[in-house]
Design an enzyme around this catalytic site. Structure first.
Site, PDB file in Angstrom:
ATOM      1  N   HIS A  25       0.883  -1.174   0.000  1.00 58.97           N
ATOM      2  CA  HIS A  25       0.000   0.000   0.000  1.00 58.97           C
ATOM      3  C   HIS A  25       0.916   1.218   0.000  1.00 58.97           C
ATOM      4  CE1 HIS A  25      -3.499  -2.483   1.298  1.00 58.97           C
ATOM      5  NE2 HIS A  25      -2.523  -3.225   1.796  1.00 58.97           N
ATOM      6  N   GLU A 210      -7.394 -12.371   6.163  1.00 61.68           N
ATOM      7  CA  GLU A 210      -6.296 -11.812   6.966  1.00 61.68           C
ATOM      8  C   GLU A 210      -6.747 -11.924   8.425  1.00 61.68           C
ATOM      9  OE1 GLU A 210      -5.730  -7.573   6.543  1.00 61.68           O
ATOM     10  OE2 GLU A 210      -3.733  -7.604   7.469  1.00 61.68           O
ATOM     11  N   ASP A 288       3.335  -5.349   2.331  1.00 66.33           N
ATOM     12  CA  ASP A 288       2.106  -4.731   2.842  1.00 66.33           C
ATOM     13  C   ASP A 288       2.309  -3.244   3.169  1.00 66.33           C
ATOM     14  OD1 ASP A 288      -0.582  -4.814   3.388  1.00 66.33           O
ATOM     15  OD2 ASP A 288      -0.438  -5.933   5.258  1.00 66.33           O
TER      16      ASP A 288
END
Ligand code: ADE
Ligand code: ZN
Length: 347
Positions: A25, A210, A288
């Site tokens: 991200h 997740e 991530d």
């Protein structure tokens, strides 16, 4: 072949091998130093006195405790130059890790809700990504991600606001994703917007499994028709689902250090990625939100390799999976896979 005993040698070997980053991200790459620089530049104040205080706050108990901080940090991103600087800082680190291709998520709603026009976000990110492609041959794509704690109507409005920009960014905007708070925000909530994205020819990915149950992975596959699952680590709780993921070779973009920092696993040694990989699943390693979780891509490779005793061949498979699981054209994939095989052979 055995792995180098020292981490510096292992890193050196890993760095030389071509690999893709498929789950990052861009807002999660904001290092505290840049956060403070941008706050100063934009005349904004932060809820922390200094860089060290921000780092001290990075003690997360779950996904939501992280997201609260992550959205607060992203509040310093205001201008095209800010988005450019953010992306460029990450691209430099990715290049140093031997990343040759990246598919990068961004959260426009985090910015449009503060009055930042979506075109400012696109323009800033795009100028950095194009520069990296031109100067270093590092290719990339953008995955516009919808915030799942907001409504489907808001996701649809975001898509409609972005569509007029599609032509200008056709070299970069390859698809859409779904992120933010997973619990109680099932994939089915976004059925219509993902159907529309499919009709428009966008690639589709979604975070699932997740913190949420394996059933959310199934929904992402069956209702959202996603081509990759972000995280997906709870898939193994449903053996039939895991068999289907293996059979269809649906990639799971796993982020070991993120899972550790957010309490998805208690210890890296307990992570199921090696078991799923050995069972034949298409697992990739990713970072991530590296600025928040204490590790960029190579840190994730090294940590997973040591904790799970991954072999030389398994690490090569993980890198090959990252190239195969990308949305690159087939010719680019096979060129990079050939390059990987050649470099492994030379090592
Ligand atoms: N947004 C940024 N990082 C995320 C994560 N790990 N899960 C869900 N949403 C996110
Ligand atoms: Zn993520």
């Amino acid at each position: 072949m055995t792995l180098p005993a020292h981490d510096t040698d292992l890193r050196h070997w890993l760095r030389k091998l071509p690999k893709a980053e498929l789950h990052v991200h861009i807002e999660g790459t904001l290092e505290p130093e840049l956060m403070f620089d941008l706050a100063r530049r934009n005349g904004l104040s932060l809820p922390w006195p200094d860089v060290q205080a921000v780092r001290n706050a990075y003690r997360f108990t779950d996904l939501q405790s992280f997201l609260d901080l992550y959205y607060a940090g992203a509040g310093v991103l205001c201008t095209e130059q800010d988005f450019h600087d953010l992306a460029m800082a990450w691209l430099q680190r990715a290049r140093a890790d031997g990343v040759v291709h990246a598919e990068i998520m961004f959260d426009p709603q985090t910015h449009t809700s503060r009055g930042i026009p979506i075109k400012v976000v696109f323009a800033g990110l795009a100028s950095a990504l194009r520069q990296a492609r031109q100067d270093w041959g590092l290719s990339s794509g953008l995955l516009l991600s919808f915030l799942r704690h907001l409504s489907e109507r808001e996701a649809m409005d975001t898509l409609e606001a972005a569509l007029p920009l599609r032509e200008a960014y056709q070299d970069l905007w390859i698809g859409v994703g779904l992120d933010s708070a997973e619990r109680d925000n099932p994939p089915e909530k976004f059925a219509r917007v993902f159907t529309r994205c499919g009709e428009l020819g966008f690639h589709r990915v979604a975070h699932a499994g997740e913190e949420g149950p394996a059933g959310y992975v199934r929904q992402a596959l069956e209702i959202l028709n996603v081509e990759r699952i972000d995280h997906g680590v709870r898939s193994s709780e449903d053996p039939e689902l895991l068999q289907e993921l293996i059979h269809r070779q649906i990639p799971l973009t796993v982020c070991p250090l993120s899972n550790l920092k957010l309490g998805v696993v208690e210890r890296l040694e307990d992570h199921n990625l090696a078991r799923m990989l050995r069972a034949g699943a298409c697992i990739t390693l990713n970072s991530d939100d590296p600025a928040y979780f204490g590790g960029y891509l190579l840190d994730n490779y090294v940590a997973a390799a040591r904790a799970l005793e991954l072999s030389h061949d398994e690490l090569v498979t993980l890198m090959a999976n990252s190239l195969r699981a990308s949305f690159l054209p087939a010719a680019d994939k096979s060129r990079l896979l050939d390059q990987l095989a050649a470099r492994v052979g030379q090592a």
